[in-house]
Scaffold this motif. Sequence first.
Motif: not given
Length: 247
Positions: A144-150
């Motif tokens: 979820l963290t990586a997706m928010c960054e993306h």
Amino acid sequence: MTSWHEGPRAGFDLETTGRDPLTARIVTATIVLVDGDVLEHHEWLADPGVDIPDGAAAIHGITTSHAQAHGLPATDVVHGISAVLARLFAAGVPVLAFNARYDFTVLAQEGRRHGARVPAPFPVIDPYIMDKQADRYRRGKRTLTAMCEHYAIPFENAHTSAADVLATLRVGTVLAERFAFLRRPATDLHASLVVWADRQAANFEEYLRRTEPDAVIERAWPVVGCSPDRPADRADGPPAQPVGQYT
């Protein structure tokens, strides 16, 4: 045709005692209902009835002593979560959960432990599965963290259930706005997610079997069917590996 993201929708997230959804106990839970504005916000802190491992406490910030001092009995929390979800599902409100296999399997297991009637999860929207389907060859993590960054989505206080719910709702909306094939009624999208989740698990299993010939990846979505004590045995091999948290 009205898409699922153009009407009322809810987000659901659990923080727990561990990564294995078959054995994890609920520590905190959040359900938020939105339709432009926040319409409902439900929060629970549970005393899970077991020690919270230091590793889990380090992630979500809830220690055993804090849960025992301030948490509700686990049975009350499980019944409370189930009642809110049952009302939302009965009204046709889609519930978003990031890596829904995890949260809904934990809840189902807790329902068995505490004698709570947990509603059948339908319709469910899972941004984790949706993102893998929409952009399957993108490199990097799919937390979820990586997706928010993306997707350039602000995300503070990760690994608290309230923050994770709001991030999940935002990611889901961005995905629907960006990818036209995700813009459809919630019941239709739920049916597609069942198929996509199965195919994605099968592809991952095929990849693992290059080096682990007996690897089996759980295909069921959004909840893994199992007994209270162990995962259901697969007829074609060893028990399937349950899918852990992805935040």
